[in-house]
Design an enzyme around this catalytic site. Sequence first.
Site, PDB file in Angstrom:
ATOM      1  N   HIS A  96       0.672  -1.387   0.072  1.00  0.00           N
ATOM      2  CA  HIS A  96       0.057  -0.139   0.184  1.00  0.00           C
ATOM      3  C   HIS A  96       0.877   1.320   0.043  1.00  0.00           C
ATOM      4  CE1 HIS A  96      -4.392  -1.225   0.426  1.00  0.00           C
ATOM      5  NE2 HIS A  96      -3.632  -2.442   1.123  1.00  0.00           N
TER       6      HIS A  96
ATOM      7  N   LYS B 150      -9.014  13.918   4.706  1.00  0.00           N
ATOM      8  CA  LYS B 150      -8.215  12.454   4.449  1.00  0.00           C
ATOM      9  C   LYS B 150      -7.119  12.678   5.649  1.00  0.00           C
ATOM     10  CE  LYS B 150      -6.809  13.432   0.165  1.00  0.00           C
ATOM     11  NZ  LYS B 150      -7.153  12.330  -0.486  1.00  0.00           N
ATOM     12  N   ARG B 151      -6.403  11.635   6.054  1.00  0.00           N
ATOM     13  CA  ARG B 151      -5.417  11.578   7.133  1.00  0.00           C
ATOM     14  C   ARG B 151      -4.603  12.712   6.792  1.00  0.00           C
ATOM     15  NH1 ARG B 151      -0.794   8.556   7.361  1.00  0.00           N
ATOM     16  NH2 ARG B 151      -1.382   7.537   4.982  1.00  0.00           N
TER      17      ARG B 151
ATOM     18  N   LYS C 148       0.309  14.335   1.659  1.00  0.00           N
ATOM     19  CA  LYS C 148      -0.974  14.685   1.150  1.00  0.00           C
ATOM     20  C   LYS C 148      -1.083  16.132   0.902  1.00  0.00           C
ATOM     21  CE  LYS C 148      -2.818  10.533   3.097  1.00  0.00           C
ATOM     22  NZ  LYS C 148      -3.132   9.815   2.085  1.00  0.00           N
TER      23      LYS C 148
ATOM     24  N   THR D  14      -8.865   6.359  -2.254  1.00  0.00           N
ATOM     25  CA  THR D  14     -10.048   6.059  -2.603  1.00  0.00           C
ATOM     26  C   THR D  14     -11.131   7.227  -2.311  1.00  0.00           C
ATOM     27  OG1 THR D  14     -10.483   5.089  -0.248  1.00  0.00           O
ATOM     28  CG2 THR D  14     -10.051   3.589  -2.079  1.00  0.00           C
TER      29      THR D  14
ATOM     30  N   LYS E 109     -14.930   8.138  -4.456  1.00  0.00           N
ATOM     31  CA  LYS E 109     -16.063   8.612  -3.449  1.00  0.00           C
ATOM     32  C   LYS E 109     -16.825   9.705  -4.020  1.00  0.00           C
ATOM     33  CE  LYS E 109     -14.278   6.005   0.175  1.00  0.00           C
ATOM     34  NZ  LYS E 109     -13.397   5.878   1.520  1.00  0.00           N
TER      35      LYS E 109
END
Length: 797
Positions: free
Chosen positions: A347, A535-536, A541, A643, A647
């Site tokens: 991952h 998100k985290r 990110k 992901t 969504k």
Amino acid sequence: MFSSKEAFKKRFLDKFERMYGKSFDESTLQEQYNTLGQMIREYVSKDWIETNERYRSNKQKQVYYFSIEFLLGRLLGSNLLNLGIRDCIDQGLKELGVSLNELEEQEVDAGLGNGGLGRLAACFLDSLASLNLPGHGVGIRYKHGLFDQKIVDGYQVELPEQWLRNGNVWEIRKAGQAIEVKFGGEVKVSYANGELMFHHVNAETVTAVPYDMPIIGYENKVVNTLRLWSAEPSQFRPDKGDVMKYKRETEAISEFLYPDDTHIEGKILRLKQQYFLVSAGLNSIIRSYLKNNNDLCKIHEKIAIHVNDTHPVLAIPEMMRILLDEQGLGWDEAWDITTNTISYTNHTTLSEALETWPISIFKPLLPRIYMIVEEINERFCADLWKKYPGDWQRIESMAIIAHDMVKMAHLAIAGSHSVNGVAQIHTNILKTREMKLFYEFYPHKFNNKTNGITHRRWLLKANPELTNVITEAIGGAWAAEPVKLTELNSFVHDTGFQDEIYNVKQFNKQKLAKRIQNLTGIVVDEESIFDVQVKRLHAYKRQLLNILHIMYVYNRLKEESNYTITPRTFIFGAKASPGYYYAKKIIKLINTLADKVNSDPNTRDMLKVIFLENYRVSLAEEIIPAANISEQISTASKEASGTGNMKFMMNGALTLGTLDGANIEILEEVGQDNIYTFGLTADQVLFYQRNGGYRAFEYYHHDKRLHQVINQLVNGFFPVTGQEFETIYDSLLVQNDEYFVLKDFDSYVAAHEKVDLAYKDRQGWMEKSIINIAQSGRFSSDRTIQEYADDIWTIHS
């Protein structure tokens, strides 16, 4: 039981009185929720039993999906949806003066996961059951989740996530199927009949007790199982020393998701958790297999074990231990069975996220497992020597044990028959960079399985209004076959359909606006662009890139009287790991910026910044249907897949993102005109990382916009001490901006300007939105799971 609302009402009242021994008029919402949850679980028990009996009698091959996380979200609503009985229940409860929506709000999100890894596992379980595939989850029943996040004075504060404080109506404790798991002690070797025998003695024994939860398929009477293991003191503990200390240490194994590992005790506890999970799970699976099968040599024909990332990779040496020490098989035979049974999903492309364990921790805690890993390493290195004689550097870099560390990803690749990435670019990076040497040695093992999401939760449940509009347009077959959403392409230019989709989006924005006001007291403009990054919180990110852009827009609004924008509401939601100092500073920066922007009378009508605390699945179900823009802005090559991007796409938001992870495949589906991409490519990022040449200071000095916003981090622009955001300032300039925030800034600004212009054309925007919904079916986890089933697990319905 639910043949009619009248039958339901009678059963519901009877059940309540039996459970609580009082009149329904005295009931609380929590008691009503518990009553309904128990009824639903009992309702599915017949199908649950029959599903398991069918798998046994048909001798079907079954997959067991091992994951350290399962981020399930609330189950009442999704279970009612999958059973097809929501309307009946809703009507019956209304006549009793009860709101089903209020009962759903009583359910606490299960504290069994943290981010994308755990949510993916939950989506996969839903798809396995809905596709009538024999597949189950294996995890840990954490007493507390990661943490409940509170924002106090802009800072993240962590509180215990006590998700079990009111019990869990979905679980059944199976104490009779407990497993004993051993830690520490030593291994004694003896000879019997000319063979070496290994005995694990003087070990600390822990009892693993399973709690089973039903995983309900969509309208197909299939009920698979999520088995969660809880650590309890053992009755067979030989050492009768400090009982209370033993009890505390034992229960700590399943106390918290991701215990703090900044100290050695935390590291030991994490490794204990990982072995506890695989030992309990594998022993249970093999025990069950042997009840109905004599030949262990064929277990891989009936059982597939999948490890979700490296956390459960100890399944490889544990399976070897069971086959060697308990079943008496020889090494070669046991290795052949193990490697043919186990498959592995990688991952990450982040080298720091590739798990390693110091021998000094691993060997004393798991002495027999360490011996087996040592033997695996010796044999693996011998095989490498045969193919690459004299290439010591290659062998050293591929070894499972090297420099006093056990390398879990290396063990995973050597001990499994399949290694998959989770997006095409991610798999390619594994093959050409991170796992290049392993790919050269095992080319047949590597494959791609692009992630997916369950459209049942993220569209049917989360966005029933959009679901209804879609079904009215193309019929209901898409619910079972989400690729049929492509039929919406014939409505792209239909102005009436565009209006319906637009009205649904506005309805969801109004709902979210109310939620934001209730949670924060801030009123947001429902007509503004809802620009969302949830998100985290992690440096790669790049929530920081988003913040710097907002600061730039704010500066222009303040300084240029003729500068206007389409009103924009920027919405953030994120948890930072408790020990991740930098990420927690980013949260403080977001909230500090929000306070400044939202209170400025000159800009607040055009610009709002919202941070929603304690981001979780149930909150995501409110945010995602309301989003206009989906921020997927990780540094290219760093996000394995994502992901959240899927969504948002499925709910009609347009992606603003880098060419990273599954964004690339979304681009392929929707076309360049229906997504906003920017920034460096993965190849360009890798080039800079290998060859240097990037100088963050040059961008700071030559771009007036960047110069201003970076200085504002430390020059008193914010009402905080000068040192508050110095860490962030230093990360960009002193540490040369590891994630290329400044490099991508100009391109990011340009992409936002395109968004602003495009949103002014309502018809054009709705065309883009409909195309995104229409092409989202490919990203259903049903497609992903069918690929796993066909290509890796060889399981069938």
